[in-house]
Design an enzyme around this catalytic site. Structure first.
Site, PDB file in Angstrom:
ATOM      1  CG  HIS A 179      -5.641  -3.133   2.213  1.00 41.71           C
ATOM      2  ND1 HIS A 179      -5.009  -2.222   1.398  1.00 41.71           N
ATOM      3  CD2 HIS A 179      -6.560  -3.758   1.452  1.00 41.71           C
ATOM      4  CE1 HIS A 179      -5.545  -2.281   0.183  1.00 41.71           C
ATOM      5  NE2 HIS A 179      -6.495  -3.201   0.189  1.00 41.71           N
ATOM      6  CD  GLN A 234      -8.252  -4.280  -3.141  1.00 38.91           C
ATOM      7  OE1 GLN A 234      -7.918  -4.231  -1.964  1.00 38.91           O
ATOM      8  NE2 GLN A 234      -9.300  -4.970  -3.557  1.00 38.91           N
ATOM      9  CB  CYS A 248      -2.027  -0.207   6.358  1.00 35.34           C
ATOM     10  SG  CYS A 248      -3.250  -0.120   5.053  1.00 35.34           S
ATOM     11  CB  CYS A 273      -0.961  -0.046   1.168  1.00 33.48           C
ATOM     12  SG  CYS A 273      -0.839   1.282   2.339  1.00 33.48           S
ATOM     13  CD  GLU A 274      -0.372   5.290  -3.888  1.00 34.77           C
ATOM     14  OE1 GLU A 274       0.327   4.877  -4.828  1.00 34.77           O
ATOM     15  OE2 GLU A 274      -1.220   6.189  -4.013  1.00 34.77           O
ATOM     16  CG  HIS A 275      -2.242   5.679   1.237  1.00 36.05           C
ATOM     17  ND1 HIS A 275      -3.356   4.990   0.816  1.00 36.05           N
ATOM     18  CD2 HIS A 275      -2.090   6.717   0.375  1.00 36.05           C
ATOM     19  CE1 HIS A 275      -3.876   5.603  -0.233  1.00 36.05           C
ATOM     20  NE2 HIS A 275      -3.130   6.652  -0.527  1.00 36.05           N
ATOM     21  CG  HIS A 276      -0.370   3.007   5.984  1.00 38.82           C
ATOM     22  ND1 HIS A 276      -1.560   2.988   5.286  1.00 38.82           N
ATOM     23  CD2 HIS A 276      -0.543   3.868   7.016  1.00 38.82           C
ATOM     24  CE1 HIS A 276      -2.426   3.797   5.889  1.00 38.82           C
ATOM     25  NE2 HIS A 276      -1.833   4.343   6.936  1.00 38.82           N
TER      26      HIS A 276
HETATM   27 ZN   LIG Z   1      -2.337   1.549   3.831  1.00 37.66          ZN
END
Ligand SMILES: [Zn+2]
Length: 213
Positions: A172, A144, A174, A103-106
């Protein structure tokens, strides 16, 4: 199914389909390992203790693998197609393609299964190539939603089929291991193109086959 022919491509392929990710100024291995040592120290541990000495190298090795998709070209993966599909005029469905992405956020993994169907016109692609295509896009920093859309777009643009359906179900980390800590929740995303978008019955048949036993 023995004739290898060049696919009939759409005139204009999207950038993410026709080439590997554009090269950015990539730090050296040494710089990457130094950054891992910084993160190790940030945890509160001692990067110089014996058990952690080899960790930066191993983490950077893992990064090469987990993010290897940036250096692969989707159009090349689907380059070899086969004609001679005779009177076959239904869709081809490959179900339960396991994948893992980040995941690109975490920068934490999300993993699950991809289900892909396409309705070929004259040409089909080797079934394992669809699994490889998933990996090319999954081994990058992703959401995703974008992963789902990129897989569908690549198949549509390269094979030029009557329709494409992609369904991803994933958990996920995260969300499971931090934040709301909801273990086992799954996220489902779909992308329908062409006949799968226009024909509700075809879409229903795809969904039914995907979730059958
Ligand atoms: Zn994430």
């Amino acid at each position: 199914m023995d004739a290898v022919v060049k696919p009939l491509r759409k005139a204009q392929l999207s950038d993410h389909v026709r080439r590997a990710a554009p090269a950015t100024a990539r730090p050296s291995r040494e710089e990457a390992e130094a950054a891992v040592r910084t993160l190790l120290a940030f945890t509160g541990d001692d990067p110089e203790r014996e058990g952690l000495l080899g960790t930066p190298k191993r983490v950077v090795d893992a990064y090469e693998e987990l993010y290897g998709g940036y250096r692969e070209c989707p159009a090349e993966v689907l380059d070899r197609t086969f004609s001679e599909i005779a009177a076959f005029d239904d869709f081809v469905l490959v179900r339960d393609i396991a994948f893992n992405s980040q995941c690109e956020h975490h920068m934490m993994p999300f993993m699950g299964k991809a289900h892909i169907a396409y309705k070929p016109v004259e040409r089909v692609v080797g079934l394992s190539k669809l699994a490889r295509l998933v990996d090319v896009y999954a081994r990058r920093l992703q959401t995703q939603e974008r992963l789902t859309a990129q897989i569908a777009t690549a198949i549509d643009e390269i094979l030029n089929p009557r329709g494409v359906a992609v369904l991803l179900e994933a958990e996920h980390m995260c969300m499971s291991l931090r934040g709301v800590e909801k273990l086992g929740a799954s996220t489902i995303t779909t992308q329908f193109i062409g006949s799968f978008r226009d024909d509700a019955a075809e879409q229903v048949r795809f969904m039914t086959l995907v979730h059958k036993g």
